[in-house]
Design a protein around this motif. Structure first.
Motif, PDB file in Angstrom:
ATOM      1  N   SER A  97       0.947  -1.161  -0.019  1.00 37.79           N
ATOM      2  CA  SER A  97       0.003   0.036   0.050  1.00 37.79           C
ATOM      3  C   SER A  97       0.835   1.314   0.009  1.00 37.79           C
ATOM      4  O   SER A  97       2.032   1.093   0.671  1.00 37.79           O
ATOM      5  CB  SER A  97      -0.869   0.241   1.131  1.00 37.79           C
ATOM      6  OG  SER A  97      -1.785  -0.981   1.362  1.00 37.79           O
ATOM      7  N   VAL A 145      -8.928   0.389 -10.787  1.00 37.49           N
ATOM      8  CA  VAL A 145      -8.686   0.537  -9.445  1.00 37.49           C
ATOM      9  C   VAL A 145      -9.595   0.320  -8.430  1.00 37.49           C
ATOM     10  O   VAL A 145      -9.448   0.510  -7.397  1.00 37.49           O
ATOM     11  CB  VAL A 145      -7.903   2.116  -9.379  1.00 37.49           C
ATOM     12  CG1 VAL A 145      -6.711   2.104 -10.300  1.00 37.49           C
ATOM     13  CG2 VAL A 145      -8.994   3.118  -9.431  1.00 37.49           C
ATOM     14  N   ARG A 163      -9.753  -0.846  -4.733  1.00 42.74           N
ATOM     15  CA  ARG A 163      -8.434  -0.886  -4.168  1.00 42.74           C
ATOM     16  C   ARG A 163      -7.946   0.467  -3.961  1.00 42.74           C
ATOM     17  O   ARG A 163      -7.194   0.696  -2.815  1.00 42.74           O
ATOM     18  CB  ARG A 163      -7.438  -1.336  -5.335  1.00 42.74           C
ATOM     19  CG  ARG A 163      -7.704  -2.924  -5.677  1.00 42.74           C
ATOM     20  CD  ARG A 163      -6.679  -3.461  -6.565  1.00 42.74           C
ATOM     21  NE  ARG A 163      -6.400  -2.676  -7.719  1.00 42.74           N
ATOM     22  CZ  ARG A 163      -5.419  -2.236  -8.412  1.00 42.74           C
ATOM     23  NH1 ARG A 163      -4.310  -2.269  -7.639  1.00 42.74           N
ATOM     24  NH2 ARG A 163      -5.304  -1.681  -9.322  1.00 42.74           N
ATOM     25  N   PHE A 164      -8.537   1.530  -4.502  1.00 42.88           N
ATOM     26  CA  PHE A 164      -8.063   2.799  -4.337  1.00 42.88           C
ATOM     27  C   PHE A 164      -9.194   3.665  -3.508  1.00 42.88           C
ATOM     28  O   PHE A 164     -10.118   3.414  -3.905  1.00 42.88           O
ATOM     29  CB  PHE A 164      -7.515   3.415  -5.706  1.00 42.88           C
ATOM     30  CG  PHE A 164      -6.090   2.922  -6.184  1.00 42.88           C
ATOM     31  CD1 PHE A 164      -5.389   1.851  -5.694  1.00 42.88           C
ATOM     32  CD2 PHE A 164      -5.574   3.617  -7.304  1.00 42.88           C
ATOM     33  CE1 PHE A 164      -4.348   1.396  -6.264  1.00 42.88           C
ATOM     34  CE2 PHE A 164      -4.374   3.364  -7.990  1.00 42.88           C
ATOM     35  CZ  PHE A 164      -3.787   2.134  -7.307  1.00 42.88           C
ATOM     36  N   MET A 166      -3.762   3.758  -1.728  1.00 35.88           N
ATOM     37  CA  MET A 166      -3.787   2.819  -2.681  1.00 35.88           C
ATOM     38  C   MET A 166      -3.476   1.625  -2.097  1.00 35.88           C
ATOM     39  O   MET A 166      -2.220   1.260  -1.516  1.00 35.88           O
ATOM     40  CB  MET A 166      -2.584   3.141  -3.570  1.00 35.88           C
ATOM     41  CG  MET A 166      -3.038   4.606  -4.461  1.00 35.88           C
ATOM     42  SD  MET A 166      -1.913   4.801  -5.662  1.00 35.88           S
ATOM     43  CE  MET A 166      -0.178   4.800  -4.905  1.00 35.88           C
ATOM     44  N   LEU A 172      -1.606  -3.072  -4.261  1.00 39.54           N
ATOM     45  CA  LEU A 172      -0.915  -2.651  -5.552  1.00 39.54           C
ATOM     46  C   LEU A 172      -0.461  -3.474  -6.357  1.00 39.54           C
ATOM     47  O   LEU A 172       0.034  -4.878  -6.019  1.00 39.54           O
ATOM     48  CB  LEU A 172       0.044  -1.605  -5.126  1.00 39.54           C
ATOM     49  CG  LEU A 172      -0.314  -0.366  -4.571  1.00 39.54           C
ATOM     50  CD1 LEU A 172       0.784   0.341  -3.684  1.00 39.54           C
ATOM     51  CD2 LEU A 172      -0.618   0.550  -5.911  1.00 39.54           C
ATOM     52  N   LYS A 173      -0.564  -3.348  -7.738  1.00 34.32           N
ATOM     53  CA  LYS A 173       0.032  -4.275  -8.693  1.00 34.32           C
ATOM     54  C   LYS A 173       1.085  -3.648  -9.337  1.00 34.32           C
ATOM     55  O   LYS A 173       1.038  -2.528  -9.576  1.00 34.32           O
ATOM     56  CB  LYS A 173      -1.376  -4.617  -9.454  1.00 34.32           C
ATOM     57  CG  LYS A 173      -2.410  -5.198  -9.017  1.00 34.32           C
ATOM     58  CD  LYS A 173      -3.651  -5.525  -9.855  1.00 34.32           C
ATOM     59  CE  LYS A 173      -4.824  -6.054  -9.291  1.00 34.32           C
ATOM     60  NZ  LYS A 173      -6.059  -6.181 -10.137  1.00 34.32           N
ATOM     61  N   ASP A 226       0.357  -0.867 -11.446  1.00 36.35           N
ATOM     62  CA  ASP A 226      -0.197   0.347 -11.065  1.00 36.35           C
ATOM     63  C   ASP A 226       1.177   1.610 -11.130  1.00 36.35           C
ATOM     64  O   ASP A 226       0.892   2.543 -10.764  1.00 36.35           O
ATOM     65  CB  ASP A 226      -0.472   0.060  -9.610  1.00 36.35           C
ATOM     66  CG  ASP A 226      -1.933  -0.425  -9.515  1.00 36.35           C
ATOM     67  OD1 ASP A 226      -2.184  -1.236  -8.464  1.00 36.35           O
ATOM     68  OD2 ASP A 226      -2.738  -0.089 -10.422  1.00 36.35           O
ATOM     69  N   SER A 227       2.028   0.975 -11.665  1.00 28.35           N
ATOM     70  CA  SER A 227       3.377   1.818 -11.565  1.00 28.35           C
ATOM     71  C   SER A 227       3.205   2.800 -12.664  1.00 28.35           C
ATOM     72  O   SER A 227       2.728   2.854 -13.593  1.00 28.35           O
ATOM     73  CB  SER A 227       4.540   0.883 -12.003  1.00 28.35           C
ATOM     74  OG  SER A 227       4.697   0.034 -10.934  1.00 28.35           O
ATOM     75  N   VAL A 287       5.954  -0.341  -8.509  1.00 32.69           N
ATOM     76  CA  VAL A 287       5.226  -1.756  -7.907  1.00 32.69           C
ATOM     77  C   VAL A 287       6.087  -2.754  -8.572  1.00 32.69           C
ATOM     78  O   VAL A 287       5.850  -3.119  -9.686  1.00 32.69           O
ATOM     79  CB  VAL A 287       3.687  -1.818  -7.980  1.00 32.69           C
ATOM     80  CG1 VAL A 287       3.355  -2.795  -7.114  1.00 32.69           C
ATOM     81  CG2 VAL A 287       3.240  -0.548  -7.376  1.00 32.69           C
TER      82      VAL A 287
END
Length: 125
Positions: free
Chosen positions: A17, A66, A69-70, A85, A88-89, A92-93, A123
């Motif tokens: 996160s 998202v 998750r966000f 967030m 994270l995956k 998501d970077s 991430v």
């Protein structure tokens, strides 16, 4: 001229996160009257809307990728926007930008007036 400064980015492993913050200043109208949004851009990709909150918090919008998750939120007294967030995956970077527009909210569309300089989120898998 509204100024936006993002902080809170960094490197995290997948499943972790981060909490991004965006401090606003020099706004000529009350902070609560601005539509605020978070956008992100990965290398070689177009900037995309991640989350947005309408003036006075009268609605939020999230990208499908998202949702759940966000979470976008704001502290009007501190004129600060947040993006929590979770889960994270690697996808998501990217560079995350805060944006503002007075009164009219375009939510996830990029027609915002003011933009910050971004904070990097990485991430790893």
């Amino acid at each position: 001229q509204v100024q936006l400064v993002e902080t809170g980015g960094g490197s995290v492993q997948a499943g972790g996160s981060l909490r991004l913050s965006c401090a606003a200043s020099r706004y000529p109208d009350p902070y609560s009257t601005y539509c605020m949004g978070w956008f992100r851009q990965a290398p070689g990709k177009e900037r995309e809307g991640v989350a947005a909150i309408a003036p006075r918090g009268d609605g939020t919008s999230y990208a499908d990728s998202v949702k759940g998750r966000f979470t976008i939120s704001q502290d009007n007294a501190k004129a600060t926007l947040y993006l929590q967030m979770n889960s994270l995956k690697p996808e998501d970077s990217g560079m995350y930008y805060c944006a503002a527009r007075w009164s009219i909210c375009t939510y996830l569309r990029p027609e915002y007036t003011y933009w910050g300089q971004g904070t990097q989120v990485t991430v790893s898998s």
